[in-house]
Write a protein that holds these residues in place. Structure first.
Motif, short mmCIF file in Angstrom:
data_model
loop_
_atom_site.label_atom_id
_atom_site.label_comp_id
_atom_site.label_asym_id
_atom_site.label_seq_id
_atom_site.Cartn_x
_atom_site.Cartn_y
_atom_site.Cartn_z
N ALA A 111 0.86 -1.06 0.33
CA ALA A 111 -0.21 0.42 -0.19
C ALA A 111 0.93 0.66 0.08
CB ALA A 111 -0.85 0.30 1.10
N TRP A 112 0.60 2.50 -0.52
CA TRP A 112 1.29 3.55 -0.11
C TRP A 112 0.19 4.81 -0.21
CZ3 TRP A 112 -1.54 7.24 -3.22
CH2 TRP A 112 -1.51 7.68 -4.38
N LEU A 113 1.05 5.79 1.36
CA LEU A 113 0.51 7.12 1.56
C LEU A 113 1.22 8.05 0.67
CD1 LEU A 113 0.71 6.34 5.51
CD2 LEU A 113 -0.94 6.34 4.07
N ALA A 114 0.71 9.14 1.00
CA ALA A 114 1.43 10.63 0.31
C ALA A 114 0.73 11.35 0.99
CB ALA A 114 1.20 10.62 -1.01
N GLY A 115 1.66 12.62 1.57
CA GLY A 115 1.42 13.62 1.98
C GLY A 115 1.03 13.47 3.38
N GLY A 116 0.60 14.25 3.67
CA GLY A 116 0.31 14.20 5.29
C GLY A 116 0.85 14.11 6.24
N GLY A 117 2.06 14.73 6.28
CA GLY A 117 3.57 14.26 7.07
C GLY A 117 4.01 12.79 6.82
N THR A 118 4.01 12.65 5.83
CA THR A 118 4.50 11.40 5.00
C THR A 118 6.27 11.50 5.02
OG1 THR A 118 3.07 10.66 3.30
CG2 THR A 118 2.28 10.20 5.71
N LYS A 119 6.76 10.45 4.77
CA LYS A 119 8.04 10.79 4.40
C LYS A 119 7.81 10.43 2.37
CE LYS A 119 11.21 10.20 8.18
NZ LYS A 119 12.66 9.13 8.41
N GLY A 120 7.56 11.43 2.08
CA GLY A 120 7.41 11.27 0.54
C GLY A 120 9.39 10.19 0.10
N GLY A 121 8.85 9.77 -1.21
CA GLY A 121 10.31 9.54 -1.82
C GLY A 121 10.61 8.13 -0.64
N LEU A 122 10.33 7.91 0.20
CA LEU A 122 10.89 6.76 1.08
C LEU A 122 10.17 4.78 1.06
CD1 LEU A 122 12.63 5.16 3.68
CD2 LEU A 122 9.64 5.71 5.15
N THR A 123 10.52 3.77 1.00
CA THR A 123 9.94 2.57 0.74
C THR A 123 10.50 2.11 1.83
OG1 THR A 123 10.63 2.71 -1.73
CG2 THR A 123 10.64 0.73 -0.71
N HIS A 124 9.58 1.45 2.40
CA HIS A 124 9.44 1.11 3.74
C HIS A 124 9.41 -0.37 4.15
CE1 HIS A 124 9.10 1.41 8.86
NE2 HIS A 124 7.78 0.35 8.55
N GLY A 125 9.74 -1.32 4.61
CA GLY A 125 9.12 -2.52 4.73
C GLY A 125 9.43 -3.72 3.20
N ALA A 126 9.81 -5.07 3.21
CA ALA A 126 9.63 -5.72 2.47
C ALA A 126 8.94 -7.23 2.53
CB ALA A 126 11.41 -5.86 1.78
N THR A 127 9.17 -7.82 1.38
CA THR A 127 8.74 -9.30 1.53
C THR A 127 10.10 -9.66 0.99
OG1 THR A 127 8.24 -8.73 -0.77
CG2 THR A 127 6.51 -8.75 0.79
N ASP A 128 10.06 -11.37 1.38
CA ASP A 128 11.35 -12.05 0.76
C ASP A 128 11.28 -11.77 -0.32
OD1 ASP A 128 9.76 -14.51 -0.47
OD2 ASP A 128 8.36 -14.50 1.78
N ALA A 129 12.71 -12.43 -0.81
CA ALA A 129 13.30 -12.92 -2.52
C ALA A 129 11.96 -12.60 -3.22
CB ALA A 129 14.18 -13.37 -2.88
N LEU A 130 10.71 -13.65 -2.71
CA LEU A 130 9.89 -14.34 -4.02
C LEU A 130 8.72 -13.14 -3.45
CD1 LEU A 130 10.89 -17.72 -3.87
CD2 LEU A 130 11.73 -16.09 -6.19
N GLY A 131 8.54 -12.41 -2.41
CA GLY A 131 7.66 -12.45 -2.59
C GLY A 131 6.24 -13.05 -2.11
N TYR A 132 6.90 -13.84 -1.02
CA TYR A 132 5.62 -14.68 -0.38
C TYR A 132 4.81 -13.71 0.94
CZ TYR A 132 5.73 -19.29 -3.72
OH TYR A 132 6.06 -19.90 -3.93
N LYS A 133 6.14 -13.40 1.72
CA LYS A 133 5.35 -12.58 3.07
C LYS A 133 6.31 -11.39 3.15
CE LYS A 133 8.26 -16.50 6.38
NZ LYS A 133 7.62 -17.31 6.88
N THR A 134 6.30 -10.93 4.39
CA THR A 134 6.92 -9.56 5.21
C THR A 134 8.06 -10.16 5.94
OG1 THR A 134 5.03 -8.33 4.33
CG2 THR A 134 6.89 -7.47 6.53
N VAL A 135 9.32 -10.17 5.72
CA VAL A 135 10.41 -9.72 6.28
C VAL A 135 11.11 -8.78 7.04
CG1 VAL A 135 10.80 -12.33 5.54
CG2 VAL A 135 11.60 -9.91 4.27
#
Length: 458
Positions: free
Chosen positions: A386-410
Motif C-alpha cells: 500500500a502507499w501513503l502520500a502527503g499528510g506528514g509522511t516521508k515522500g520518496g521512502l520505501t518502507h518494509g520488504a517481503t522475501d526475495a520471491l514475495g510470499y511474506k513480509t520479512v
C-alpha cells in the motif's frame, strides 16, 4: 384540508410525508452528517498538533498485484516457471520496473504517470492483514473488525475531529461496493448516525449518472412550505431530545440540510474547473474519464473542507486475465497522479493524507483454477503493498520488504492495525484514546492492537 395547487396549504400528514422524503429524508440517506457550531460535528481540538487535516482514501477493490505495480522482485523474474511453494509455478512479473525520482523508487511501467510522483509516495511494501478472504479483509480495512459491525475509519475520524465546513457532509464515499460489508464499510455502527458517510453512486455505475437522493423536494413543495415542514420535524425532534440523546444526530443533520442542498451541487460541479485541469486528470478520455471525475471530486470536496473522502475502483481481483492488468492500471494512473500534483500545486498535499490500498495483495505464483494453471495470482495477506502520500509522511521512502520471491513480509511489517494507528496519529489523534463507550466497554478503531509506524513520519 384540501391540497391547493400552489402547494401552500397541506395537511399535517402531508407535511410529515414531505419532511421525511425531502429535506427530512437527508438524515436517513446519510446526506447530512453535519452539525451546527455546537453540534456533534463541530471542529474539535486534536489530542496533539496534527500533521494532516483530512484524508483521501483510494480503495483498490479486489487486491491489486504488487508484482505488477510497486514491489520490484528481480529474483521472481529470474525464477519464473519454477515450482512455487504452493500449487502453482512461480510467475515472473509481467512488466518491467525502473527507478524514478530522486529517491530512485521502483515502479512498474504500468504506472508511468504515477512514477513521476515517486518522491511524493511513501511506499509500504511490508503490509500484512488478518485474512486473505474478501468478506473479512474488506471490512477489516474499513472498520478494523469483521466479527460484528464497527464504525468505519471515516466515522472514527469525524468522531474525533469533527469537520471544517458546516455546509457539507464531513465524510463522502464515491461509488462504494455493495458487497463484502456494503454500507457497513462507510457506516457509523454504534456511533451517532451523523458520523456515517454520504454516498454518491454505487460500484459499477457511471459517475456521471450518480446522484445523492433527496437533495431536492420530491413533492413539488416550494421553499416556504418546505422550511415549515422542516421546522415541524425539528420541533418534534426537540421534544424527543429530553427522552433520548440519540436524536441529537438527526437534529444536527436537519439544521444544515437546507445549506447543504445548495453547497453540495456547487462543490460537485466540475464545469467550474479549467480545461487544463480537466485534461490533467483525464476527464473525457475514454479509459480514464470515470475515475478522473471521481478523483477531481475528491480534490474539490477536500478543498472545501470535507474531512474524509473515499474513492473506490473495482476489478482488481486477478485470479485470471492478469495480462489485462496494464490496461486496468491505465484507468487510474493518470487521475491519481493528477490528484497528487493538483493537491501539491494548491498547497494542500502537506495537510492531506492520501492512502492507496487494496484489501490485500497477490501471490508470486500462478493461480490454479479447477485443476488448471491460469495467468493469474491468488490472494496474499502476509505480504503486500500500500502507499501513503502527503499528510506528514516521508515522500520518496520505501518502507518494509517481503522475501526475495514475495510470499511474506520479512522487514518493516505494517499490520492493518498499525496503518490505522499511524493514520490517526498523523491526524493528531491517539488511537488508544479515541474511544467510544458502547455496551459496557470502550471501543476503538484499532481494537486492542496497533502501533504507530514512526519510521514513515516526516
Amino acid at each position: 384540508m384540501k391540497h391547493e395547487t400552489d402547494n401552500t396549504q397541506l395537511s399535517r400528514r402531508q407535511w410529515l410525508k414531505a419532511a421525511s422524503c425531502s429535506v427530512g429524508g437527508l438524515a436517513l440517506t446519510g446526506l447530512a452528517p453535519q452539525a451546527s457550531q455546537a453540534g456533534l460535528l463541530s471542529p474539535r481540538i486534536a489530542h496533539f498538533p496534527p500533521k494532516a487535516k483530512r484524508v483521501i482514501f483510494l480503495f483498490i477493490n479486489g487486491g491489486p498485484s504488487q508484482f505488477e505495480s510497486f514491489d520490484y522482485k528481480p529474483e521472481l523474474k529470474a525464477n519464473g516457471g519454477k515450482k512455487g511453494q504452493n500449487k502453482g509455478k512461480l510467475l515472473a512479473p509481467l512488466y518491467d520496473f525502473a527507478q524514478h525520482g530522486e529517491s530512485g523508487m521502483w515502479i512498474s511501467e504500468a504506472f508511468p504517470h504515477l512514477a513521476k510522483q515517486a518522491d511524493e509516495l511513501c511506499m509500504l511494501n511490508g503490509m500484512t492483514g488478518p485474512s486473505r478472504a474478501h468478506p473479512i479483509a474488506i471490512p477489516m480495512l474499513h472498520t478494523g473488525e469483521f466479527k460484528f459491525q464497527r464504525p468505519s475509519m471515516g466515522a472514527w475520524v469525524l468522531y474525533g475531529l469533527g469537520t471544517e465546513n458546516q455546509n457539507l457532509p464531513g465524510f463522502f464515499t464515491i461509488k462504494p461496493t455493495r458487497t463484502f460489508g456494503g454500507p457497513a464499510n462507510y457506516g457509523s455502527a454504534f456511533l451517532p448516525s451523523t458520523f456515517q458517510a454520504t454516498r454518491l453512486g454505487w460500484s459499477g455505475q457511471s459517475i456521471q449518472t450518480a446522484s445523492i437522493s433527496n437533495l431536492q423536494s420530491q413533492h413539488g413543495l416550494a421553499a416556504n412550505p418546505e422550511r415549515t415542514a422542516l421546522a415541524l420535524a425539528q420541533k418534534m425532534n426537540e421534544d424527543l431530545l429530553g427522552q433520548t440523546a440519540d436524536v441529537r444526530g438527526v437534529i444536527d443533520s436537519l439544521n444544515l440540510s437546507e445549506q447543504m442542498r445548495d453547497a453540495v451541487p456547487e462543490v460537485m460541479d466540475l464545469s467550474r474547473e479549467s480545461k487544463a485541469t480537466l485534461d490533467m486528470y483525464g476527464v473525457d478520455e475514454k479509459s480514464t474519464d470515470d475515475f478522473a471525475r471521481q478523483c477531481l471530486l475528491a480534490r474539490r470536496l477536500s478543498e472545501a473542507g470535507v474531512r474524509f473522502v473515499e474513492v473506490s475502483t473495482t476489478g482488481w481481483d486477478h485470479h485470471s486475465g492478469l495480462d489485462k492488468f496494464k490496461s486496468k492500471a491505465e484507468t487510474i494512473d493518470k487521475p491519481i497522479a493528477a490528484l497528487l500534483a493538483d493537491l501539491k500545486q494548491r498547497g494542500l498535499l502537506d495537510e492531506t493524507l492520501v492512502l492507496w490500498s487494496g484489501e490485500f495483495g497477490r501471490q508470486p505464483e500462478t493461480q490454479i483454477l479447477s485443476g488448471k494453471e491460469t495467468l493469474g495470482r491468488d490472494h496474499n495477506s502476509t505480504g503486500y503493498t500500500a502507499w501513503l502520500a502527503g499528510g506528514g509522511t516521508k515522500g520518496g521512502l520505501t518502507h518494509g520488504a517481503t522475501d526475495a520471491l514475495g510470499y511474506k513480509t520479512v522487514e518493516g511489517e505494517v499490520h492493518l492495525h498499525d496503518l490505522h494507528a499511524t493514520m490517526l496519529h498523523l491526524l493528531g489523534l491517539d488511537h488508544k484514546k479515541l474511544v467510544y463507550r458502547f455496551g459496557g466497554r470502550d471501543f476503538r478503531l484499532t481494537n486492542i492492537y496497533g502501533n504507530v509506524v514512526q519510521e514513515i513520519i516526516a
